[in-house]
Design an enzyme around this catalytic site. Sequence first.
Site, PDB file in Angstrom:
ATOM      1  N   ASP A  28       0.800  -1.233   0.000  1.00  0.00           N
ATOM      2  CA  ASP A  28       0.000   0.000   0.000  1.00  0.00           C
ATOM      3  C   ASP A  28       0.830   1.279   0.000  1.00  0.00           C
ATOM      4  O   ASP A  28       0.464   2.269  -0.604  1.00  0.00           O
ATOM      5  CB  ASP A  28      -0.945   0.009   1.223  1.00  0.00           C
ATOM      6  CG  ASP A  28      -0.212  -0.266   2.545  1.00  0.00           C
ATOM      7  OD1 ASP A  28       1.030  -0.371   2.523  1.00  0.00           O
ATOM      8  OD2 ASP A  28      -0.879  -0.369   3.587  1.00  0.00           O
ATOM      9  N   HIS A  29       2.001   1.245   0.636  1.00  0.00           N
ATOM     10  CA  HIS A  29       2.750   2.496   0.803  1.00  0.00           C
ATOM     11  C   HIS A  29       3.537   2.901  -0.452  1.00  0.00           C
ATOM     12  O   HIS A  29       3.932   4.048  -0.579  1.00  0.00           O
ATOM     13  CB  HIS A  29       3.744   2.375   1.969  1.00  0.00           C
ATOM     14  CG  HIS A  29       3.107   2.507   3.313  1.00  0.00           C
ATOM     15  ND1 HIS A  29       2.157   1.635   3.784  1.00  0.00           N
ATOM     16  CD2 HIS A  29       3.290   3.420   4.302  1.00  0.00           C
ATOM     17  CE1 HIS A  29       1.792   2.003   5.004  1.00  0.00           C
ATOM     18  NE2 HIS A  29       2.465   3.081   5.341  1.00  0.00           N
ATOM     19  N   ASP A  78       3.549  -1.034  11.618  1.00  0.00           N
ATOM     20  CA  ASP A  78       3.062   0.281  11.219  1.00  0.00           C
ATOM     21  C   ASP A  78       2.375   0.874  12.435  1.00  0.00           C
ATOM     22  O   ASP A  78       1.639   0.174  13.137  1.00  0.00           O
ATOM     23  CB  ASP A  78       2.070   0.153  10.069  1.00  0.00           C
ATOM     24  CG  ASP A  78       1.737   1.512   9.488  1.00  0.00           C
ATOM     25  OD1 ASP A  78       2.256   1.841   8.404  1.00  0.00           O
ATOM     26  OD2 ASP A  78       0.959   2.253  10.121  1.00  0.00           O
ATOM     27  N   ARG A 129      -1.654  12.486  10.216  1.00  0.00           N
ATOM     28  CA  ARG A 129      -0.404  13.207  10.510  1.00  0.00           C
ATOM     29  C   ARG A 129      -0.261  14.406   9.607  1.00  0.00           C
ATOM     30  O   ARG A 129      -0.656  14.362   8.452  1.00  0.00           O
ATOM     31  CB  ARG A 129       0.801  12.286  10.274  1.00  0.00           C
ATOM     32  CG  ARG A 129       0.824  11.211  11.284  1.00  0.00           C
ATOM     33  CD  ARG A 129       2.164  10.524  11.392  1.00  0.00           C
ATOM     34  NE  ARG A 129       2.015   9.622  12.492  1.00  0.00           N
ATOM     35  CZ  ARG A 129       2.445   8.369  12.508  1.00  0.00           C
ATOM     36  NH1 ARG A 129       3.129   7.890  11.484  1.00  0.00           N
ATOM     37  NH2 ARG A 129       2.241   7.622  13.558  1.00  0.00           N
ATOM     38  N   SER A 134       6.122   7.334  13.214  1.00  0.00           N
ATOM     39  CA  SER A 134       6.080   6.027  12.566  1.00  0.00           C
ATOM     40  C   SER A 134       6.801   4.915  13.329  1.00  0.00           C
ATOM     41  O   SER A 134       7.628   5.154  14.200  1.00  0.00           O
ATOM     42  CB  SER A 134       6.722   6.184  11.196  1.00  0.00           C
ATOM     43  OG  SER A 134       7.224   4.979  10.726  1.00  0.00           O
ATOM     44  N   ARG A 177       8.762   2.909  11.693  1.00  0.00           N
ATOM     45  CA  ARG A 177       9.857   2.501  10.799  1.00  0.00           C
ATOM     46  C   ARG A 177      11.156   2.284  11.576  1.00  0.00           C
ATOM     47  O   ARG A 177      11.694   3.209  12.186  1.00  0.00           O
ATOM     48  CB  ARG A 177      10.027   3.521   9.664  1.00  0.00           C
ATOM     49  CG  ARG A 177      10.351   4.919  10.085  1.00  0.00           C
ATOM     50  CD  ARG A 177      10.218   5.917   8.917  1.00  0.00           C
ATOM     51  NE  ARG A 177       8.822   6.195   8.637  1.00  0.00           N
ATOM     52  CZ  ARG A 177       8.341   7.385   8.257  1.00  0.00           C
ATOM     53  NH1 ARG A 177       9.145   8.401   8.047  1.00  0.00           N
ATOM     54  NH2 ARG A 177       7.050   7.553   8.045  1.00  0.00           N
TER      55      ARG A 177
HETATM   56  C1  MIC Z   1       3.144   6.491   8.549  1.00  0.00           C
HETATM   57  O1  MIC Z   1       1.939   6.736   8.615  1.00  0.00           O
HETATM   58  O2  MIC Z   1       4.024   7.287   8.922  1.00  0.00           O
HETATM   59  C2  MIC Z   1       3.594   5.151   8.022  1.00  0.00           C
HETATM   60  C3  MIC Z   1       4.267   5.380   6.740  1.00  0.00           C
HETATM   61  O3  MIC Z   1       2.468   4.343   7.778  1.00  0.00           O
HETATM   62  C4  MIC Z   1       4.518   4.533   9.040  1.00  0.00           C
HETATM   63  C5  MIC Z   1       5.208   3.316   8.619  1.00  0.00           C
HETATM   64  C6  MIC Z   1       6.383   3.549   7.734  1.00  0.00           C
HETATM   65  O4  MIC Z   1       7.160   4.458   7.967  1.00  0.00           O
HETATM   66  O5  MIC Z   1       6.538   2.768   6.798  1.00  0.00           O
HETATM   67  C7  MIC Z   1       3.911   4.256  10.400  1.00  0.00           C
HETATM   68  O6  MIC Z   1       3.000   4.964  10.776  1.00  0.00           O
HETATM   69  O7  MIC Z   1       4.389   3.391  11.128  1.00  0.00           O
HETATM   70 FE1  SF4 Z   2      -0.781   4.696   5.018  1.00  0.00          FE
HETATM   71 FE2  SF4 Z   2       0.274   5.385   7.382  1.00  0.00          FE
HETATM   72 FE3  SF4 Z   2      -1.169   7.113   5.922  1.00  0.00          FE
HETATM   73 FE4  SF4 Z   2      -2.361   5.108   7.025  1.00  0.00          FE
HETATM   74  S1  SF4 Z   2      -1.323   6.765   8.102  1.00  0.00           S
HETATM   75  S2  SF4 Z   2      -2.694   5.818   4.935  1.00  0.00           S
HETATM   76  S3  SF4 Z   2      -0.827   3.482   6.875  1.00  0.00           S
HETATM   77  S4  SF4 Z   2       0.807   6.227   5.393  1.00  0.00           S
END
Ligand code: MIC
Ligand code: SF4
Length: 753
Positions: free
Chosen positions: A95-96, A160, A448, A643, A645
């Site tokens: 998805d990302h 995630d 976010r 995140s 990550r």
């Molecule tokens: C996000 O919303 O920041 C992400 C991208 O979904 C991350 C995961 C990532 O950095 O791959 C998260 O929230 O953990």
């Molecule tokens: Fe994707 Fe993270 Fe955004 Fe949700 S908050 S849509 S998992 S990047």
Amino acid sequence: MAFDIDMIKAVYAAFPDRVAAARSIVGRPLTFTEKILYSHLYDGLATEKYERAKSYVDFRVDRVAMQDATAQMALLQFVQAGKARVDLPSTVHCDHLIQAEDGADADMKRALEENKEVFGFLESVSKKYGIGFWKPGAGIIHQVVLENYAFPGGMMIGTDSHTVNAGGLGMVAIGVGGADAVDAMTGLAWELKFPKLIGVKLTGKLNGWTSAKDVILKVAGILTVKGGTGAIVEYFGPGAESLSCTGKGTICNMGAEIGATTSTFAYDASMDRYLRSTGRADVADLAQGISQHLTADAGVYDAPEKYFDQVIEINLSELEPHINGPFTPDLAWPISQFAAAVREKGYPAKLEVGLIGSCTNSSYEDLTRAASVARQAGEKNLKVKSEFTITPGSEQVRYTAERDGLLATFEEIGGVVLANACGPCIGQWKRHNQAGNPKNSIITSFNRNFAKRNDGNPNTHGFVASPEIVTAMTLAGDLTFNPLTDTLTNEDGKQVKLDEPQGIELPPRGFDVEDPGYQAPAQDGSSVVIKVAPDSDRLQLLSPFPAWEGTDLKGLKLLIKAKGKCTTDHISMAGPWLRFRGHLDNIANNTLTGAINAYNDKADAVKNPLTGEYQPVPVVARAMKASGLGSIVVGDENYGEGSSREHAAMQPRHLGVRAVLVRSFARIHETNLKKQGMLALTFANPADYDRIQEDDTLDILGLTSFAPGKPLTLQLTHADGSTEQFAVNHTYNAQQIEWFKAGSALNIIRAQQ
Ligand code: MIC
Ligand code: SF4
């Protein structure tokens, strides 16, 4: 798609006994959260009472979910662990990595081509090791999990931070780094410090323009981005029962933004309705069977102050819609005060783009409420003033919304339907007309809004609101518009007022989908070969981090002293860098490039101690590493927020950083640092942050007797030769100290195979 009904049966069969054992050990009625935690102890029945915020506890979770951007690193580590198959139900979701530009079809085509190698890797690893694979286009991990896998009373982890979304269906679902997922998938215990409990009592009922999103926007304002750290938030009360299951999901989802370990709701009729409408009547029946256990014990919700560490009460009947931002999700404005804030603070009032959907807000209810606003453009002869995008959370929601005419409603007002993927939410947005990084405003129904998050432009002011408020703002094109009180001038020059949004909780004709995008693993994956091209710039097999040398760490130099907010987006940016998530050396070139250097207030300009020159952070780190000089990162409050990550921990480690010393950590990041063999330390006295000078040489003393609860000492030698010492704290338990000594947690697993 196999939602593992046997696993759920087993969890429910054990649940009552495990809860009873816990109740007698704890010696008082239990909250719902405690029941889930105690019923998932790795060793079975409870034999001791755990202390909140103190005891480390071993859990056996029911399942693991991973998304493409984090699964690469998680699976590269899993492959090293030497197992033939995962030990518990696990899924991967693509998805990302799908970039939004022109709309779903064109974007999907491009993404499949661009990410062929990575998707192929994830697909073959999944096939081989028994992991369910959700193909690109199937949807965003958290929506797919809610629709297919979440179940009341269950416990899961996911790579995630928004894994917490599944709390909407009564789970304890927690975001973790990939190395934690590896523990669970290899059958080891998954460890968590027993959380504190925050109770949120909801009274009243939502009405008018207010939606579930406003509950969490309000809670974020109360608790701030770190107020939930180390805590699980349990929502209850008559207001909780009046919310839809997907509304509960939205609240839990954005609970990641207050730093909470997770959030959850006790089982109720809304969950039953949702399970049945998503084709899981058998799970609903099983949950009904033990429903008296899937909530707090009698008396708990009547006297919450006795059972929770903190209680917040919100009356939904009086709750106003909120708009949060810019640049941080906890800057909460009730809509009645927002226009004044825009004027006073000088936020750009013109709204350029409204974006709805994402894993946070793309339920059927959300889309029907937003569509009921969008429809009024035609009915009231309004010209839409801003660009508008829609990100469906899953193929099932998209297909159903298309069938029921919702997507057409959005397209009629110029809305662009994007792929069922993260897209703009994670900076995978090829936004047009952004040359020169103009100052501008956007509003999203995401979660976010850190600087640069959506489009890479530091001057984009990102605001967060419910999908219906975003849609109304898009019609107005002006952030000072309040749809509850203001009118808009239509094409006939008349003043018109928008009607309150109307939503439908679940599709009256049921959900439908042609191809959900799921691929089951091979029964026997032993013949599946995993290929990683040695010259690939996207994937790189990992080499183990070196073990601790057995001595104090002396002569370290400062890589950066970061000032203010330093999220994982600052430490390892997403957007264009997502393409290197499977290649540690390449992605390391973005390390800390967003962090602000406390000595010059600039991003990505730090002093190279070898030359005295100011250079990009990764360049300086590599120079120090090449000359055998260990380095240290110093940071402020809530360092590593955002995140899950683990790249934000692995990259500095790879570049020779030995310790990260901060005023305070976000939970997942602190664990990720420990897992990767790094020293994660906090100032015993937060004011000592100011003692660290740019040219200092730093020694970390006390490592030869490194022990739980025993502070270490930091010695600074300043440029003039003077020295000073102070205590630095850590939260390592005995096991975690072993990770440090071995060089990483994975080094220990590997040694045991
Ligand atoms: C996000 O919303 O920041 C992400 C991208 O979904 C991350 C995961 C990532 O950095 O791959 C998260 O929230 O953990
Ligand atoms: Fe994707 Fe993270 Fe955004 Fe949700 S908050 S849509 S998992 S990047």
